[in-house]
Design a protein around this motif. Structure first.
Motif, short mmCIF file in Angstrom:
data_model
loop_
_atom_site.label_atom_id
_atom_site.label_comp_id
_atom_site.label_asym_id
_atom_site.label_seq_id
_atom_site.Cartn_x
_atom_site.Cartn_y
_atom_site.Cartn_z
N SER A 90 0.87 -1.16 0.00
CA SER A 90 0.00 0.00 0.00
C SER A 90 0.91 1.22 0.00
N ILE A 91 0.41 2.29 -0.58
CA ILE A 91 1.30 3.44 -0.80
C ILE A 91 1.87 3.98 0.52
N ASP A 92 1.01 4.18 1.48
CA ASP A 92 1.50 4.75 2.73
C ASP A 92 2.53 3.86 3.40
N ALA A 93 2.25 2.57 3.39
CA ALA A 93 3.19 1.63 4.03
C ALA A 93 4.51 1.62 3.26
N ALA A 94 4.43 1.72 1.94
CA ALA A 94 5.64 1.70 1.13
C ALA A 94 6.47 2.95 1.39
N VAL A 95 5.80 4.10 1.46
CA VAL A 95 6.53 5.35 1.69
C VAL A 95 7.16 5.32 3.09
N ALA A 96 6.40 4.84 4.06
CA ALA A 96 6.94 4.75 5.43
C ALA A 96 8.16 3.84 5.46
N ARG A 97 8.09 2.73 4.74
CA ARG A 97 9.23 1.81 4.70
C ARG A 97 10.43 2.46 4.01
N GLY A 98 10.17 3.22 2.93
CA GLY A 98 11.25 3.91 2.23
C GLY A 98 11.96 4.90 3.15
N LEU A 99 11.18 5.63 3.93
CA LEU A 99 11.78 6.60 4.86
C LEU A 99 12.58 5.87 5.95
N GLU A 100 12.05 4.72 6.34
CA GLU A 100 12.77 3.93 7.35
C GLU A 100 14.11 3.44 6.79
N LEU A 101 14.09 3.02 5.51
CA LEU A 101 15.35 2.56 4.90
C LEU A 101 16.39 3.68 4.93
N VAL A 102 15.95 4.92 4.70
CA VAL A 102 16.89 6.05 4.75
C VAL A 102 17.41 6.24 6.17
N ARG A 103 16.51 6.16 7.14
CA ARG A 103 16.96 6.31 8.54
C ARG A 103 17.93 5.19 8.93
N HIS A 104 17.81 4.04 8.26
CA HIS A 104 18.73 2.93 8.53
C HIS A 104 20.06 3.09 7.79
N GLY A 105 20.13 4.07 6.90
CA GLY A 105 21.42 4.31 6.24
C GLY A 105 21.44 4.12 4.74
N ALA A 106 20.26 4.02 4.10
CA ALA A 106 20.26 3.85 2.63
C ALA A 106 20.68 5.16 1.95
N ASP A 107 21.52 5.05 0.94
CA ASP A 107 21.88 6.22 0.12
C ASP A 107 20.85 6.44 -0.97
#
Ligand code: PMM
Length: 293
Positions: free
Chosen positions: A43-60
């Motif tokens: 779902s879009i919201d869950a996907a966006v939240a996961r993307g932001l989490e990936l950045v907080r975890h260190g994704a470039d």
């Protein structure tokens, strides 16, 4: 567009930091049938939240893909891929995330770049859609060209090589030549050996061992080993204490450290935090080896 409230996001790593170490591409599969995330982020919201989490975890970069490429998977239609991918690309880009779009379709790549994506990851290396290389040239966007021999339904029948390393190098050089002939600037090209794509386990390991040879092609190299089937033999080797829980992510993290230390441009991973630590470890060791302490 997603109703999700986007939190303030510190920008991803400054370019200067990223430039001298292996990049981490966090995988965000927005496919209901994704085998590795179980379709949890569809779902879009869950996907966006996961993307932001990936950045907080260190994704470039966050690599957003709407089409499963697992062996045997069927293609999704262009409108369906667009529906899955674009709102997520737009929302993450708007939040300041460096978004990569994992697509074989030029129309999706174009829409994603218009929505803010800064990298196009084409697992077919421009072979699936004749409009892709001209689009990459015209848009001047950075791109990953992966080694590919055919769509997921048939690719495992195509794992026939004289020498997997030499054949993949020849076929990748053909892709970079085609991209250059279409007008893609060399600085925009990253190559990827396509681990698991028309490769059996042994062939994937051979390619992983051949990063120095792949670098001789003259382009940066991305490694996508995360959670792939060929890693399983390093998890289930018998005789382990059952209380030790080891999984393919542990092996993926080891591969990230080794790939970074062999000079890979980037690693594409599901589990971003440990990969970010692994690439920093490799970078720190490299600095120490160069006497920079
Ligand atoms: N692997 C998958 C999807 N996209 N892109 C690149 N550049 N390299 C890869 O190895 C790659 C990719 C399939 O894996 P997933 O379904 O776990 O995302």
């Amino acid at each position: 567009m997603s109703a999700l409230m986007l939190p303030e996001l510190a920008p991803t790593m400054p370019a200067a930091d990223v430039a001298d170490r292996c990049r981490v591409l966090g995988i965000l599969n927005v496919t209901p049938d994704s085998f590795s995330d179980g379709g949890r982020f569809n779902s879009i919201d869950a996907a966006v939240a996961r993307g932001l989490e990936l950045v907080r975890h260190g994704a470039d970069f966050v690599d957003v893909g709407g089409e499963s490429t697992r062996p045997g998977a069927r293609r999704v239609s262009e409108p369906e891929e667009r529906r899955r991918v674009l709102p997520v690309v737009a929302a993450l880009s708007e939040a300041g995330v460096r978004v990569s779009v994992d697509t074989m379709r030029a129309s999706i790549a174009a829409a994603a770049v218009a929505a803010g994506a800064v990298l196009v990851n084409d697992v077919s290396g421009g072979l699936a859609d004749p409009a892709m290389l001209p689009f990459l040239a015209e848009s001047d966007v950075q791109c990953v060209l992966m080694h590919w021999r055919g769509h997921a339904e048939i690719m495992q029948d195509l794992a026939i090589y004289r020498s997997v390393v030499e054949d993949v190098c020849i076929e990748l050089a053909q892709r970079s030549d085609a991209a250059l002939a279409a007008g893609v600037r060399p600085e925009n090209i990253v190559l990827d050996p396509g681990l698991g794509f028309a490769k059996n386990s042994g062939q994937s390991w051979s390619l992983l061992a051949a990063l120095p040879r792949l670098h001789m092609l003259g382009f940066p190299v991305l490694v996508g080993a995360s959670r792939k089937r060929f890693l399983a033999e390093c998890v289930d080797y018998g005789g382990l204490d059952p209380s030790i829980s080891t999984d393919r992510d542990d092996v993926s993290n080891a591969v990230s450290a080794l790939a970074a230390s062999a000079g890979a441009w980037g690693v594409r991973v599901h589990s971003v935090g440990p990969a970010a630590a692994a690439v920093r470890t490799a970078s720190r060791l490299r600095a120490a080896a160069l006497g920079e302490d």
